[in-house]
Design a protein around this motif. Structure first.
Motif, PDB file in Angstrom:
ATOM      1  N   ALA A 112     -15.413   5.640  -2.626  1.00 16.51           N
ATOM      2  CA  ALA A 112     -14.940   4.749  -1.392  1.00 16.51           C
ATOM      3  C   ALA A 112     -16.159   4.644  -0.729  1.00 16.51           C
ATOM      4  CB  ALA A 112     -13.875   5.486  -0.727  1.00 16.51           C
ATOM      5  N   LEU A 113     -17.283   5.372  -0.565  1.00 17.78           N
ATOM      6  CA  LEU A 113     -18.465   5.203   0.412  1.00 17.78           C
ATOM      7  C   LEU A 113     -19.427   4.446  -0.222  1.00 17.78           C
ATOM      8  CD1 LEU A 113     -18.371   8.890   1.535  1.00 17.78           C
ATOM      9  CD2 LEU A 113     -17.733   7.023   2.983  1.00 17.78           C
ATOM     10  N   VAL A 114     -19.375   4.232  -1.619  1.00 15.52           N
ATOM     11  CA  VAL A 114     -20.638   3.910  -2.210  1.00 15.52           C
ATOM     12  C   VAL A 114     -20.207   2.255  -2.513  1.00 15.52           C
ATOM     13  CG1 VAL A 114     -21.558   3.802  -4.597  1.00 15.52           C
ATOM     14  CG2 VAL A 114     -20.979   5.928  -3.656  1.00 15.52           C
ATOM     15  N   ASP A 115     -21.437   1.357  -2.181  1.00 18.56           N
ATOM     16  CA  ASP A 115     -21.316   0.172  -2.414  1.00 18.56           C
ATOM     17  C   ASP A 115     -22.142   0.032  -3.973  1.00 18.56           C
ATOM     18  OD1 ASP A 115     -22.454  -2.625  -2.859  1.00 18.56           O
ATOM     19  OD2 ASP A 115     -22.891  -2.639  -0.526  1.00 18.56           O
ATOM     20  N   ARG A 116     -21.219  -0.391  -4.765  1.00 17.31           N
ATOM     21  CA  ARG A 116     -21.980  -0.440  -6.010  1.00 17.31           C
ATOM     22  C   ARG A 116     -23.114  -1.268  -6.427  1.00 17.31           C
ATOM     23  NH1 ARG A 116     -18.553   2.020  -9.514  1.00 17.31           N
ATOM     24  NH2 ARG A 116     -19.675   1.536 -11.191  1.00 17.31           N
ATOM     25  N   ASN A 117     -23.261  -2.386  -5.514  1.00 23.26           N
ATOM     26  CA  ASN A 117     -24.363  -3.121  -5.616  1.00 23.26           C
ATOM     27  C   ASN A 117     -25.653  -2.610  -4.809  1.00 23.26           C
ATOM     28  OD1 ASN A 117     -23.305  -5.375  -6.772  1.00 23.26           O
ATOM     29  ND2 ASN A 117     -22.123  -5.754  -5.069  1.00 23.26           N
ATOM     30  N   ALA A 118     -25.522  -1.863  -3.710  1.00 23.18           N
ATOM     31  CA  ALA A 118     -26.597  -1.359  -2.861  1.00 23.18           C
ATOM     32  C   ALA A 118     -27.024   0.147  -3.596  1.00 23.18           C
ATOM     33  CB  ALA A 118     -26.150  -1.347  -1.636  1.00 23.18           C
ATOM     34  N   MET A 119     -25.979   0.852  -4.016  1.00 20.81           N
ATOM     35  CA  MET A 119     -26.304   2.072  -4.485  1.00 20.81           C
ATOM     36  C   MET A 119     -25.702   2.215  -6.219  1.00 20.81           C
ATOM     37  SD  MET A 119     -24.946   4.398  -1.529  1.00 20.81           S
ATOM     38  CE  MET A 119     -23.955   3.226  -0.580  1.00 20.81           C
ATOM     39  N   PRO A 120     -26.513   1.370  -6.979  1.00 21.51           N
ATOM     40  CA  PRO A 120     -25.846   1.518  -8.347  1.00 21.51           C
ATOM     41  C   PRO A 120     -26.085   2.709  -9.217  1.00 21.51           C
ATOM     42  CG  PRO A 120     -28.068   0.301  -8.219  1.00 21.51           C
ATOM     43  CD  PRO A 120     -27.587   0.747  -6.789  1.00 21.51           C
ATOM     44  N   MET A 121     -27.244   3.463  -8.828  1.00 20.08           N
ATOM     45  CA  MET A 121     -27.301   4.694  -9.427  1.00 20.08           C
ATOM     46  C   MET A 121     -26.357   5.598  -9.456  1.00 20.08           C
ATOM     47  SD  MET A 121     -29.557   3.713 -11.978  1.00 20.08           S
ATOM     48  CE  MET A 121     -29.621   5.418 -12.502  1.00 20.08           C
ATOM     49  N   LEU A 122     -26.098   5.777  -7.781  1.00 16.62           N
ATOM     50  CA  LEU A 122     -25.004   6.762  -7.245  1.00 16.62           C
ATOM     51  C   LEU A 122     -23.691   6.343  -7.945  1.00 16.62           C
ATOM     52  CD1 LEU A 122     -24.345   9.157  -5.911  1.00 16.62           C
ATOM     53  CD2 LEU A 122     -24.414   7.899  -3.719  1.00 16.62           C
ATOM     54  N   ALA A 123     -23.355   5.136  -8.004  1.00 20.30           N
ATOM     55  CA  ALA A 123     -22.157   4.538  -8.661  1.00 20.30           C
ATOM     56  C   ALA A 123     -22.006   5.072  -9.993  1.00 20.30           C
ATOM     57  CB  ALA A 123     -21.904   3.267  -8.354  1.00 20.30           C
ATOM     58  N   LEU A 124     -23.039   4.694 -10.676  1.00 24.78           N
ATOM     59  CA  LEU A 124     -23.179   5.223 -12.202  1.00 24.78           C
ATOM     60  C   LEU A 124     -22.934   6.662 -12.310  1.00 24.78           C
ATOM     61  CD1 LEU A 124     -24.197   4.745 -15.334  1.00 24.78           C
ATOM     62  CD2 LEU A 124     -26.490   5.316 -14.444  1.00 24.78           C
ATOM     63  N   THR A 125     -23.742   7.643 -11.488  1.00 24.69           N
ATOM     64  CA  THR A 125     -23.585   8.982 -11.567  1.00 24.69           C
ATOM     65  C   THR A 125     -22.030   9.374 -11.332  1.00 24.69           C
ATOM     66  OG1 THR A 125     -25.659   9.159 -11.030  1.00 24.69           O
ATOM     67  CG2 THR A 125     -24.375  11.231 -10.651  1.00 24.69           C
ATOM     68  N   SER A 156     -19.348   3.124 -16.309  1.00 26.44           N
ATOM     69  CA  SER A 156     -20.715   3.796 -16.359  1.00 26.44           C
ATOM     70  C   SER A 156     -21.458   3.253 -17.384  1.00 26.44           C
ATOM     71  CB  SER A 156     -20.586   5.237 -16.780  1.00 26.44           C
ATOM     72  OG  SER A 156     -21.780   6.035 -17.155  1.00 26.44           O
ATOM     73  N   TRP A 157     -21.039   2.775 -18.585  1.00 26.33           N
ATOM     74  CA  TRP A 157     -21.636   2.057 -19.419  1.00 26.33           C
ATOM     75  C   TRP A 157     -22.271   0.597 -18.843  1.00 26.33           C
ATOM     76  CZ3 TRP A 157     -24.455   2.553 -23.750  1.00 26.33           C
ATOM     77  CH2 TRP A 157     -24.724   1.515 -24.600  1.00 26.33           C
ATOM     78  N   GLN A 158     -21.217  -0.062 -18.221  1.00 28.82           N
ATOM     79  CA  GLN A 158     -21.894  -1.525 -17.621  1.00 28.82           C
ATOM     80  C   GLN A 158     -23.131  -1.250 -16.524  1.00 28.82           C
ATOM     81  OE1 GLN A 158     -18.145  -2.778 -16.231  1.00 28.82           O
ATOM     82  NE2 GLN A 158     -17.571  -3.664 -18.196  1.00 28.82           N
ATOM     83  N   GLY A 164     -30.621  -1.175 -17.010  1.00 27.75           N
ATOM     84  CA  GLY A 164     -31.543  -1.334 -18.283  1.00 27.75           C
ATOM     85  C   GLY A 164     -31.579   0.118 -18.757  1.00 27.75           C
ATOM     86  N   ASP A 165     -30.553   0.786 -18.550  1.00 27.15           N
ATOM     87  CA  ASP A 165     -30.640   2.004 -19.499  1.00 27.15           C
ATOM     88  C   ASP A 165     -29.311   2.104 -20.213  1.00 27.15           C
ATOM     89  OD1 ASP A 165     -31.102   4.948 -19.911  1.00 27.15           O
ATOM     90  OD2 ASP A 165     -30.289   5.370 -18.054  1.00 27.15           O
ATOM     91  N   ALA A 166     -29.186   1.333 -20.870  1.00 26.21           N
ATOM     92  CA  ALA A 166     -27.704   1.353 -21.904  1.00 26.21           C
ATOM     93  C   ALA A 166     -27.897   2.898 -22.836  1.00 26.21           C
ATOM     94  CB  ALA A 166     -27.857   0.312 -22.564  1.00 26.21           C
ATOM     95  N   SER A 167     -29.071   3.591 -23.017  1.00 24.85           N
ATOM     96  CA  SER A 167     -28.760   4.672 -23.666  1.00 24.85           C
ATOM     97  C   SER A 167     -28.246   5.965 -23.216  1.00 24.85           C
ATOM     98  CB  SER A 167     -30.542   5.287 -23.703  1.00 24.85           C
ATOM     99  OG  SER A 167     -30.901   5.605 -22.599  1.00 24.85           O
ATOM    100  N   ALA A 168     -27.583   5.789 -21.912  1.00 27.23           N
ATOM    101  CA  ALA A 168     -27.052   6.822 -21.139  1.00 27.23           C
ATOM    102  C   ALA A 168     -25.760   6.918 -21.899  1.00 27.23           C
ATOM    103  CB  ALA A 168     -27.009   6.494 -19.613  1.00 27.23           C
TER     104      ALA A 168
END
Length: 168
Positions: A112-125, A156-158, A164-168
């Motif tokens: 709820a605190l994460v802006d997916r556009n501003a913090m994409p890696m944190l959202a991914l994690t 997570s995949w998206q 650019g890290d679709a291997s994850a």
């Protein structure tokens, strides 16, 4: 970072350094010290999670304690990204203690605190950890969360593809 490549010694040194830093911080002093305290608690929790010296259960308990301290100390003066990182760390520590419903609650609060556009890696994690928690719940027989697990894995995949890290 250990020149000899000994990860156990490096992690132990990290625990000791973080504990020394925390001893010199008073979180109620001002906002900048509070942020440093929260960040150092997060680092300390992570170090205890990876610590191989000592008792595993005690290391996990210490990781949980420092992660809880990071979250408890956070207030509006702590940036949303850092508060989300603290909640992620607490979710991870709870997951390591098989406290999955509590972990999900912390991960959802972090989300709820994460802006997916501003913090994409944190959202991914966060998405990856949600998928892990849902998978653990499914393994324990909670098949009602399979759709949630698939959604978290899909997000997570998206995010991985977008980064650019679709291997994850």
């Amino acid at each position: 970072q250990d020149p000899g490549g000994n990860l156990a010694k490096s992690v132990q040194r990290g625990v000791e350094n973080h504990l020394g830093t925390l001893a010199g911080l008073t979180p109620d002093q001002d906002a900048s010290v509070r942020r440093a305290f929260v960040q150092t608690c997060i680092f300390t929790a992570e170090a205890y999670e990876f610590r191989v010296q000592g008792d595993l259960s005690e290391n996990q308990a210490s990781a949980l304690w420092y992660a809880q301290k990071a979250v408890e100390t956070s207030d509006e003066s702590v940036p949303p990204e850092l508060r989300a990182q603290g909640l992620l760390g607490l979710g991870r520590a709870l997951t390591n203690r098989s406290r999955f419903p509590e972990a999900l609650e912390k991960l959802d609060r972090a989300g709820a605190l994460v802006d997916r556009n501003a913090m994409p890696m944190l959202a991914l994690t966060l998405d990856r950890f949600r998928a892990i928690v849902y998978a653990n719940l499914a393994a324990l027989g909670d098949k009602n969360r399979l759709d949630d697990m698939l959604q978290a894995a899909r997000l997570s995949w998206q995010a991985s593809e977008a980064a650019g890290d679709a291997s994850a």
